[in-house]
Motif scaffolding. Structure first.
Motif, PDB file in Angstrom:
ATOM      1  N   VAL A 104       5.042  11.528 -28.500  1.00  0.00           N
ATOM      2  CA  VAL A 104       3.802  11.001 -28.360  1.00  0.00           C
ATOM      3  C   VAL A 104       2.634  12.102 -28.153  1.00  0.00           C
ATOM      4  O   VAL A 104       3.039  13.221 -27.671  1.00  0.00           O
ATOM      5  CB  VAL A 104       3.801  10.057 -27.040  1.00  0.00           C
ATOM      6  N   GLN A 117       5.863  14.879 -25.348  1.00  0.00           N
ATOM      7  CA  GLN A 117       4.305  14.912 -25.526  1.00  0.00           C
ATOM      8  C   GLN A 117       4.025  16.062 -26.528  1.00  0.00           C
ATOM      9  O   GLN A 117       4.420  17.411 -26.532  1.00  0.00           O
ATOM     10  CB  GLN A 117       3.321  15.074 -24.310  1.00  0.00           C
ATOM     11  N   ASP A 141       0.124  11.536 -26.312  1.00  0.00           N
ATOM     12  CA  ASP A 141      -0.065  11.502 -24.858  1.00  0.00           C
ATOM     13  C   ASP A 141       0.857  10.779 -23.824  1.00  0.00           C
ATOM     14  O   ASP A 141       1.078   9.791 -24.539  1.00  0.00           O
ATOM     15  CB  ASP A 141      -1.579  10.710 -24.883  1.00  0.00           C
ATOM     16  N   ASP A 169      -4.481   2.000 -31.156  1.00  0.00           N
ATOM     17  CA  ASP A 169      -3.474   1.240 -30.555  1.00  0.00           C
ATOM     18  C   ASP A 169      -2.199   1.520 -30.143  1.00  0.00           C
ATOM     19  O   ASP A 169      -1.376   1.200 -31.085  1.00  0.00           O
ATOM     20  CB  ASP A 169      -3.664  -0.288 -30.854  1.00  0.00           C
ATOM     21  N   ALA A 170      -1.857   2.163 -29.129  1.00  0.00           N
ATOM     22  CA  ALA A 170      -0.321   2.675 -28.666  1.00  0.00           C
ATOM     23  C   ALA A 170       0.607   1.558 -28.986  1.00  0.00           C
ATOM     24  O   ALA A 170       1.697   1.718 -29.499  1.00  0.00           O
ATOM     25  CB  ALA A 170      -0.211   3.529 -27.457  1.00  0.00           C
ATOM     26  N   ARG A 171       0.359   0.039 -28.453  1.00  0.00           N
ATOM     27  CA  ARG A 171       1.434  -0.796 -28.319  1.00  0.00           C
ATOM     28  C   ARG A 171       1.580  -1.001 -29.925  1.00  0.00           C
ATOM     29  O   ARG A 171       2.753  -1.521 -30.273  1.00  0.00           O
ATOM     30  CB  ARG A 171       0.927  -1.941 -27.377  1.00  0.00           C
ATOM     31  N   LEU A 213      -0.059   8.091 -32.969  1.00  0.00           N
ATOM     32  CA  LEU A 213       0.176   8.221 -31.662  1.00  0.00           C
ATOM     33  C   LEU A 213       1.543   8.410 -31.160  1.00  0.00           C
ATOM     34  O   LEU A 213       1.790   9.142 -30.243  1.00  0.00           O
ATOM     35  CB  LEU A 213      -0.496   7.177 -30.963  1.00  0.00           C
ATOM     36  N   VAL A 214       2.211   7.584 -32.045  1.00  0.00           N
ATOM     37  CA  VAL A 214       4.052   7.670 -31.649  1.00  0.00           C
ATOM     38  C   VAL A 214       4.608   7.905 -33.075  1.00  0.00           C
ATOM     39  O   VAL A 214       4.499   7.438 -34.104  1.00  0.00           O
ATOM     40  CB  VAL A 214       4.194   6.243 -31.217  1.00  0.00           C
ATOM     41  N   GLN A 254       1.212   0.219 -32.483  1.00  0.00           N
ATOM     42  CA  GLN A 254       1.889   1.421 -33.226  1.00  0.00           C
ATOM     43  C   GLN A 254       3.248   1.462 -32.705  1.00  0.00           C
ATOM     44  O   GLN A 254       4.118   1.471 -33.627  1.00  0.00           O
ATOM     45  CB  GLN A 254       1.198   2.857 -32.937  1.00  0.00           C
ATOM     46  N   ALA A 265       3.269   1.694 -23.182  1.00  0.00           N
ATOM     47  CA  ALA A 265       3.138   0.652 -24.404  1.00  0.00           C
ATOM     48  C   ALA A 265       4.487   0.780 -25.415  1.00  0.00           C
ATOM     49  O   ALA A 265       5.055   0.088 -25.766  1.00  0.00           O
ATOM     50  CB  ALA A 265       2.163   1.110 -25.285  1.00  0.00           C
ATOM     51  N   VAL A 266       5.019   1.991 -25.268  1.00  0.00           N
ATOM     52  CA  VAL A 266       6.173   2.495 -26.108  1.00  0.00           C
ATOM     53  C   VAL A 266       7.369   1.627 -25.507  1.00  0.00           C
ATOM     54  O   VAL A 266       8.212   1.136 -26.235  1.00  0.00           O
ATOM     55  CB  VAL A 266       6.504   3.903 -26.148  1.00  0.00           C
ATOM     56  N   HIS A 268       0.834   6.977 -23.381  1.00  0.00           N
ATOM     57  CA  HIS A 268       1.242   6.045 -24.261  1.00  0.00           C
ATOM     58  C   HIS A 268       2.691   5.380 -23.937  1.00  0.00           C
ATOM     59  O   HIS A 268       3.091   4.305 -24.456  1.00  0.00           O
ATOM     60  CB  HIS A 268       1.123   6.407 -25.567  1.00  0.00           C
TER      61      HIS A 268
END
Length: 136
Positions: A82, A111, A84, A49-51, A121-122, A53, A90-91, A87
């Motif tokens: 990131v 990336q 991807d 879940d990018a958000r 993810l981040v 994270q 969300a960041v 994401h």
């Protein structure tokens, strides 16, 4: 220290989306190592879940800044790593929850093929400038 000076877009430069092209200030320089979505025990928060994270990363950054006597208002540069670029929304949403639109730091987004753990993810690093008198 006065608040950092921020220039969203110098003459001849297109405005960015959610960042300032130029930021400067005077005071004590603070570098915050790249933070990932790990809790205080080192467990991953928000796997997949990018958000979630990104929210944890910004909380970790807040804690690191506080340890240096700084806040997000003192941040002059953020670097986003990131796995991807998908994401990034969300960041940005997590960033916007803690940084005012009139306090946008300079930033870069990169990336990467992987971070140090496959579930992550981040990662975000920060540079800030604080008033040295706060630490005399």
């Amino acid at each position: 220290m006065t608040s950092p000076t921020r220039i969203l877009a110098p003459e001849g430069i297109a405005p960015g989306n959610g960042y300032s092209h130029v930021v400067w200030g005077t005071g004590r320089f603070v570098a915050i190592s790249g933070q990932c979505a790990l809790d205080e025990k080192g467990a991953v928060v928000g796997e997949g879940d990018a958000r979630a994270q990104a929210d944890q990363v910004f909380e970790n950054l807040r804690r690191c800044l506080a340890a240096a006597g700084a806040t997000f208002e003192d941040v002059v540069k953020l670097t986003y790593f990131v796995t991807d670029v998908a994401h990034l929304p969300a960041v940005r949403a997590a960033r916007d929850a803690v940084i005012s639109p009139d306090q946008l730091p300079a930033s870069s987004a990169v990336q990467v093929s992987a971070l140090f753990r496959p579930e992550l993810l981040v990662e975000i690093e920060a540079f800030a400038v604080t008033d040295p008198a706060d630490h005399a």
